[in-house]
Motif scaffolding. Structure first.
Motif, PDB file in Angstrom:
ATOM      1  N   LYS A  11      -5.299  10.921  16.150  1.00 29.30           N
ATOM      2  CA  LYS A  11      -3.966  10.967  16.752  1.00 29.30           C
ATOM      3  C   LYS A  11      -2.870  10.628  15.743  1.00 29.30           C
ATOM      4  N   GLY A  12      -3.278  10.429  14.520  1.00 26.87           N
ATOM      5  CA  GLY A  12      -2.310  10.119  13.472  1.00 26.87           C
ATOM      6  C   GLY A  12      -1.862   8.675  13.477  1.00 26.87           C
ATOM      7  N   LEU A  13      -2.691   7.778  14.031  1.00 25.51           N
ATOM      8  CA  LEU A  13      -2.313   6.371  14.154  1.00 25.51           C
ATOM      9  C   LEU A  13      -3.274   5.470  13.387  1.00 25.51           C
ATOM     10  N   VAL A  14      -2.784   4.271  13.080  1.00 24.88           N
ATOM     11  CA  VAL A  14      -3.612   3.251  12.461  1.00 24.88           C
ATOM     12  C   VAL A  14      -3.254   1.915  13.117  1.00 24.88           C
ATOM     13  N   ASP A  71      -7.530  -2.612   5.080  1.00 27.42           N
ATOM     14  CA  ASP A  71      -8.876  -3.175   5.063  1.00 27.42           C
ATOM     15  C   ASP A  71      -9.759  -2.333   4.148  1.00 27.42           C
ATOM     16  N   CYS A  72     -11.030  -2.704   4.068  1.00 25.33           N
ATOM     17  CA  CYS A  72     -11.931  -2.049   3.118  1.00 25.33           C
ATOM     18  C   CYS A  72     -12.134  -0.562   3.405  1.00 25.33           C
ATOM     19  N   ASP A  73     -12.038  -0.168   4.686  1.00 25.90           N
ATOM     20  CA  ASP A  73     -12.225   1.235   5.052  1.00 25.90           C
ATOM     21  C   ASP A  73     -10.909   2.010   5.110  1.00 25.90           C
ATOM     22  N   ARG A  74      -9.813   1.312   4.875  1.00 30.84           N
ATOM     23  CA  ARG A  74      -8.486   1.936   4.890  1.00 30.84           C
ATOM     24  C   ARG A  74      -8.113   2.504   6.255  1.00 30.84           C
ATOM     25  N   ASP A  75      -8.738   1.982   7.332  1.00 32.61           N
ATOM     26  CA  ASP A  75      -8.413   2.489   8.664  1.00 32.61           C
ATOM     27  C   ASP A  75      -7.817   1.401   9.564  1.00 32.61           C
ATOM     28  N   ALA A  76      -7.355   0.323   8.956  1.00 31.08           N
ATOM     29  CA  ALA A  76      -6.625  -0.738   9.652  1.00 31.08           C
ATOM     30  C   ALA A  76      -5.780  -1.448   8.609  1.00 31.08           C
ATOM     31  N   ILE A  77      -4.648  -1.992   9.047  1.00 29.21           N
ATOM     32  CA  ILE A  77      -3.789  -2.675   8.090  1.00 29.21           C
ATOM     33  C   ILE A  77      -3.390  -4.058   8.610  1.00 29.21           C
ATOM     34  N   LEU A  78      -3.152  -4.948   7.679  1.00 29.36           N
ATOM     35  CA  LEU A  78      -2.684  -6.302   7.969  1.00 29.36           C
ATOM     36  C   LEU A  78      -1.263  -6.415   7.454  1.00 29.36           C
ATOM     37  N   VAL A  79      -0.352  -6.751   8.361  1.00 29.59           N
ATOM     38  CA  VAL A  79       1.060  -6.873   8.008  1.00 29.59           C
ATOM     39  C   VAL A  79       1.463  -8.335   8.140  1.00 29.59           C
ATOM     40  N   LYS A  80       1.786  -8.957   7.026  1.00 29.34           N
ATOM     41  CA  LYS A  80       2.239 -10.344   7.047  1.00 29.34           C
ATOM     42  C   LYS A  80       3.759 -10.361   7.150  1.00 29.34           C
ATOM     43  N   VAL A  81       4.255 -11.093   8.140  1.00 28.41           N
ATOM     44  CA  VAL A  81       5.686 -11.059   8.438  1.00 28.41           C
ATOM     45  C   VAL A  81       6.240 -12.467   8.598  1.00 28.41           C
ATOM     46  N   LEU A  82       7.570 -12.534   8.554  1.00 24.52           N
ATOM     47  CA  LEU A  82       8.311 -13.740   8.920  1.00 24.52           C
ATOM     48  C   LEU A  82       9.119 -13.375  10.158  1.00 24.52           C
ATOM     49  N   PRO A  83       8.636 -13.758  11.345  1.00 27.34           N
ATOM     50  CA  PRO A  83       9.303 -13.340  12.584  1.00 27.34           C
ATOM     51  C   PRO A  83      10.588 -14.108  12.833  1.00 27.34           C
ATOM     52  N   ILE A  97       0.830  -1.198   0.000  1.00 28.94           N
ATOM     53  CA  ILE A  97       0.000   0.000   0.000  1.00 28.94           C
ATOM     54  C   ILE A  97       0.868   1.254   0.000  1.00 28.94           C
ATOM     55  N   HIS A  98       0.225   2.401  -0.078  1.00 29.55           N
ATOM     56  CA  HIS A  98       0.918   3.688   0.025  1.00 29.55           C
ATOM     57  C   HIS A  98       0.342   4.422   1.235  1.00 29.55           C
ATOM     58  N   PRO A  99       1.184   5.106   2.030  1.00 31.07           N
ATOM     59  CA  PRO A  99       0.676   5.831   3.207  1.00 31.07           C
ATOM     60  C   PRO A  99      -0.458   6.792   2.904  1.00 31.07           C
ATOM     61  N   ASP A 100      -0.477   7.347   1.705  1.00 36.45           N
ATOM     62  CA  ASP A 100      -1.551   8.268   1.342  1.00 36.45           C
ATOM     63  C   ASP A 100      -2.907   7.571   1.268  1.00 36.45           C
ATOM     64  N   ASP A 101      -2.885   6.242   1.148  1.00 37.98           N
ATOM     65  CA  ASP A 101      -4.133   5.494   1.042  1.00 37.98           C
ATOM     66  C   ASP A 101      -4.779   5.228   2.396  1.00 37.98           C
ATOM     67  N   ILE A 102      -4.048   5.479   3.476  1.00 40.91           N
ATOM     68  CA  ILE A 102      -4.493   5.080   4.806  1.00 40.91           C
ATOM     69  C   ILE A 102      -5.238   6.205   5.512  1.00 40.91           C
ATOM     70  N   GLN A 103      -6.318   5.844   6.201  1.00 45.15           N
ATOM     71  CA  GLN A 103      -7.078   6.796   7.006  1.00 45.15           C
ATOM     72  C   GLN A 103      -6.574   6.732   8.455  1.00 45.15           C
ATOM     73  N   PHE A 104      -5.594   7.553   8.786  1.00 49.34           N
ATOM     74  CA  PHE A 104      -5.082   7.606  10.151  1.00 49.34           C
ATOM     75  C   PHE A 104      -6.124   8.279  11.048  1.00 49.34           C
ATOM     76  N   MET A 136       0.761   2.090  14.120  1.00 50.88           N
ATOM     77  CA  MET A 136       1.737   2.785  13.286  1.00 50.88           C
ATOM     78  C   MET A 136       1.259   4.207  13.046  1.00 50.88           C
ATOM     79  N   ASN A 137       2.211   5.149  13.034  1.00 53.56           N
ATOM     80  CA  ASN A 137       1.907   6.457  12.473  1.00 53.56           C
ATOM     81  C   ASN A 137       2.451   6.469  11.046  1.00 53.56           C
ATOM     82  N   ARG A 138       2.341   7.595  10.399  1.00 56.56           N
ATOM     83  CA  ARG A 138       2.765   7.633   8.990  1.00 56.56           C
ATOM     84  C   ARG A 138       4.241   7.276   8.842  1.00 56.56           C
ATOM     85  N   GLU A 139       5.083   7.799   9.732  1.00 58.49           N
ATOM     86  CA  GLU A 139       6.516   7.529   9.625  1.00 58.49           C
ATOM     87  C   GLU A 139       6.822   6.052   9.833  1.00 58.49           C
TER      88      GLU A 139
END
Length: 205
Positions: free
Chosen positions: A12-15, A76-88, A2-9, A33-36
């Motif tokens: 408080k600037g968080l998602v 997600d569909c509302d762009r106000d939450a994100i799913l991060v898939k990782v290899l811990p 995704i791109h940060p501009d797509d996210i609805q923070f 996460m915040n934008r940074e």
């Protein structure tokens, strides 16, 4: 990605960011996460978050070494939450456990003949992260790739011998041992079973 501009923070600037093991599919933790932090996550391909208690950025694994390699980031569909898939690279929880959540119930959609495969992948991921004392799986990861490869080779040979002996019971046991060690190898290589299944699917189009 995704791109940060797509996210609805939020105000408080968080998602909120849900972290999921890309291989085992287990939910690992919920962070913010915040934008940074999101920009750094996308740039470095490692998980960064914003600590609400400390009011500062933090790089997962910076002090513990338990970094989380990012495979994908989805909104997600509302762009106000994100799913991060990782290899811990180790435990995801600050308490030293694989996941911040209690052991998760088995998904009823995965019931049936392949449920144990999903369960095995999750258990191996947990043992790799937590390295419990006395665990054979943890022992294999501690010994490293050469030991795991040796066991895969040994078990493959045992499968051949069992088949030559025409023993169904022996072949069942040795095949189970081989599959288990193959799953350990896939985890050590950070290769999700999904990739193997994708190859099989592509070959059978």
């Amino acid at each position: 990605m995704i791109h940060p501009d797509d996210i609805q923070f939020d105000e408080k600037g968080l998602v909120p960011a849900i972290l999921q093991d890309a291989a085992s599919k287990e939910v690992l933790t919920l962070a913010y996460m915040n934008r940074e932090a999101l920009e750094l996550t996308l740039k470095t391909k490692e998980a960064w978050f914003y600590s609400r208690s400390r009011n500062q950025l933090w790089h997962k694994g910076e002090t513990s070494g338990n970094v989380q390699e990012v495979v994908s980031v989805q909104a997600d569909c509302d762009r106000d939450a994100i799913l991060v898939k990782v290899l811990p690279a180790g435990p995801s929880c600050h308490q030293g456990t694989y996941s911040c959540f209690e052991e998760q119930p088995e998904d009823p959609d995965l019931s049936g003949r392949f449920q144990i495969i999903n369960r095995l992948e999750s258990v191996i991921a947990k043992k790799e992260a937590e390295r419990p004392e006395g665990s054979y799986t943890a022992y294999l990861f501690d010994k490293g790739l050469d030991k795991i490869l040796k066991k895969v080779g040994e078990e493959a040979s045992e499968v051949i011998i069992a088949a030559k002996n025409r023993s169904a019971e022996e072949l069942s046991n040795e095949t189970a041992d081989l599959l288990y060690h193959l799953f350990v190898l896939l985890r050590e290589q950070k290769l999700p079973l999904d990739e193997v299944l994708r190859v099989l699917k592509d070959r059978n189009q």
